[in-house]
Design an enzyme around this catalytic site. Structure first.
Site, PDB file in Angstrom:
ATOM      1  N   HIS A   1      -2.068  -4.696  -1.988  1.00 35.59           N
ATOM      2  CA  HIS A   1      -1.980  -3.594  -1.020  1.00 35.59           C
ATOM      3  C   HIS A   1      -3.341  -3.365  -0.354  1.00 35.59           C
ATOM      4  O   HIS A   1      -3.461  -3.349   0.878  1.00 35.59           O
ATOM      5  CB  HIS A   1      -1.510  -2.331  -1.753  1.00 35.59           C
ATOM      6  N   GLU A   2      -4.389  -3.234  -1.164  1.00 42.19           N
ATOM      7  CA  GLU A   2      -5.722  -2.976  -0.609  1.00 42.19           C
ATOM      8  C   GLU A   2      -6.238  -4.187   0.166  1.00 42.19           C
ATOM      9  O   GLU A   2      -6.956  -4.030   1.155  1.00 42.19           O
ATOM     10  CB  GLU A   2      -6.708  -2.576  -1.716  1.00 42.19           C
TER      11      GLU A   2
ATOM     12  N   HIS B   1      -4.965  -3.850   3.658  1.00 40.81           N
ATOM     13  CA  HIS B   1      -5.796  -2.933   4.452  1.00 40.81           C
ATOM     14  C   HIS B   1      -7.092  -3.642   4.874  1.00 40.81           C
ATOM     15  O   HIS B   1      -7.551  -3.516   6.000  1.00 40.81           O
ATOM     16  CB  HIS B   1      -6.164  -1.697   3.625  1.00 40.81           C
TER      17      HIS B   1
ATOM     18  N   GLU C   1      -1.069   1.221   7.217  1.00 39.35           N
ATOM     19  CA  GLU C   1      -0.181   1.112   6.067  1.00 39.35           C
ATOM     20  C   GLU C   1       0.791  -0.065   6.247  1.00 39.35           C
ATOM     21  O   GLU C   1       1.198  -0.691   5.278  1.00 39.35           O
ATOM     22  CB  GLU C   1       0.566   2.438   5.875  1.00 39.35           C
TER      23      GLU C   1
HETATM   24 ZN   LIG Z   1      -2.366   2.140   1.704  1.00 36.88          ZN
END
Ligand SMILES: [Zn+2]
Length: 494
Positions: free
Chosen positions: A254-255, A258, A284
């Site tokens: 997830h990171e 980003h 997101e």
């Molecule tokens: Zn996030």
């Protein structure tokens, strides 16, 4: 040359904010405990310097002199104009009152959550709601109050479009979850894997996805987060737990999503506001695309099983060497109470509950004392669970305690956009899934670089997404993908 002056001025603000980001990262990773006081003064000075520059009276004049025919200057007029007007129209006294209400709100929320007592939070929440409404009216008394709030996180998105999309998504998810609940549950993987080994696996996966370790770092922290300080410096953190390898790895992916966005921004446009990410929802979408669309797919499970065997060697548990076991564990669906622990399918209903409640609060149709009851009723009707106490109900999230109303929708907007990016790539990149199986993610990354990252904040998000995927129905893309992938694992179909 006012444009050059403006760019120089804004570049300085970006540099100050980047320094603040580095200090903030350090605070959560390596800072010695005794430095907390010093760090507080450092951060306070930095934010004062940045604030002075943001409210510089010359900005108004520079804004008026921007050339409407130049696309970068036009975008700058829109992005900077919005922020500047907000700063100008909100009286300083109200800014101070809100800052105080936020820190009091946080303390009250901690206390109320520990006691599971909504009444203890209510006075602070009322103050925050009232001050927020006052602020919204100062910014734009003619617009829907919730849209003014939403604009801070997802400029370009309207209340009407959210209301319509979220209602359809809710009505499509509830029957999917009902159907899944009647089926046999999929097995989880709870093997214990030493943290050192997990660490190696997390780094290997981030590198395979395209994270540039020469332009960033991956470190350990209590909470996973990502922070972009500027060109060549994007940092992410992981929080790993011995018995939850997939959970920790999912957080890292997830990171990484980003961070890939931050590493791909158009740095040559520093100081123009166009070098920035376009919205929270779009940010997101980048994390969710990699975490969910790619990270929970079967081809990814094949890649992961092979990588786990390579990296973990004799420490690799049998289940992690089996792509089917990984694929099933990654797509378990469970009705649950806590948003941050929810699976991919139920997650959006947690967000929709909050959106509907926030909207009702700011439209004046829900009194704050009635929030816990409304919350429980919605949880029962959408998710089939009723919180046994308010701590696990309306008090579970930190957002409202800091007055961050209008933030929640960006989580679900991210999932909706990610689904449309995925659907579009499946056509645009015929080898998408066969590449993924081999651990080659360069093509989807190149697609995102071109259609999302490199465009920065030239366009508002809905327009940028339309340019990237065409006229797609994001709700249908997300529902279709969940029914196909997760539904088929559980043996249910639409
Ligand atoms: Zn996030």
């Amino acid at each position: 040359m006012s444009w050059n002056d403006l760019v120089a001025h804004l570049s300085e603000i970006e540099i100050l904010d980047g320094v603040g980001a580095t200090l903030g990262w350090d605070e959560q990773t390596y800072m010695p405990k005794k430095a907390a006081g010093l760090r507080g003064s450092q951060m306070a000075l930095l934010s004062r310097l940045s604030h002075e520059r943001r409210t510089d009276a010359r900005i108004g004049r520079w804004l008026e002199a921007l050339d409407d025919k130049d696309p970068v200057q036009r975008a700058c007029a829109r992005n900077l104009g919005r922020v500047y007007r907000r700063e100008q129209r909100v009286p300083a006294a109200l800014v101070d009152k809100l800052a105080r209400a936020r820190s009091e709100g946080f303390a009250a929320w901690i206390d109320a959550k520990a006691a599971s007592d909504w009444q203890r939070f209510l006075p602070s929440l009322r103050t925050l709601r009232d001050l927020t409404l006052e602020r919204v009216r100062a910014i734009d008394p003619k617009r829907h109050p919730y849209e003014v709030l939403l604009e801070e996180y997802d400029p370009g998105t309207t209340v009407e479009s959210l209301r319509a999309m979220f209602a359809r998504l809710r009505d499509g998810l509830v029957p999917l979850i009902d159907a899944i609940a009647k089926q046999k549950q999929l097995a989880a993987i709870d093997a214990v894997v030493p943290l050192e080994a997990q660490w190696k696996l997390s780094s290997a996966v981030a590198a395979a996805l395209g994270f540039d370790f020469e332009g960033g770092r991956l470190d350990r922290a209590e909470h996973p987060f990502s922070t972009g300080q500027g060109e060549g410096d994007v940092r992410i953190t992981a929080h790993l737990k011995p018995s939850d390898l997939l959970g920790g790895l999912g957080g890292t992916i997830h990171e990484t999503g980003h961070a890939l966005y931050e590493q791909g921004l158009p740095f040559s446009l520093a100081g123009t506001t166009v070098k920035e990410a376009a919205s929270y929802g779009l940010h997101e979408s980048q994390s969710r695309f990699w975490e969910n669309y790619v990270g929970r797919s079967r081809p990814f499970a094949i890649f992961l099983a092979r990588t786990a065997k390579d990296v973990l060697g004799s420490e690799c548990p049998a289940a992690l060497a089996d792509p089917d076991a990984i694929f099933r564990a990654q797509n378990r669906v469970e009705r649950s109470l806590i948003r941050t622990q929810a699976d991919e399918v139920t997650y959006n209903l947690h967000v929709i509950v909050r959106f509907e409640i926030e909207l009702a609060i700011f439209e004046g149709s829900l009194a704050l004392e009635d929030v816990p009851a409304a919350w429980n009723e919605k949880y029962q009707s959408y998710l089939g669970v009723t919180p046994p106490d308010t701590a696990r109900g309306a008090l579970q999230d930190v957002h409202w305690s800091s007055g961050a109303f209008g933030y929640f929708p960006s989580y679900t907007l991210g999932n909706l956009y990610a689904a449309s990016f995925g659907k579009t790539m499946e056509t645009a990149i015929p080898s998408l899934w066969s590449d993924a199986e081999k651990g080659d993610f360069s093509r989807p990354l190149a697609w995102l670089r071109e259609h999302v990252h490199a465009r920065g904040h030239l366009l508002e998000t809905p327009e940028l997404v339309r340019d990237a995927v065409g006229e797609r129905d994001h709700v249908e893309d997300l529902l279709g993908y969940l029914w196909t992938r997760v539904g088929s694992l559980y043996g249910v179909s639409r």
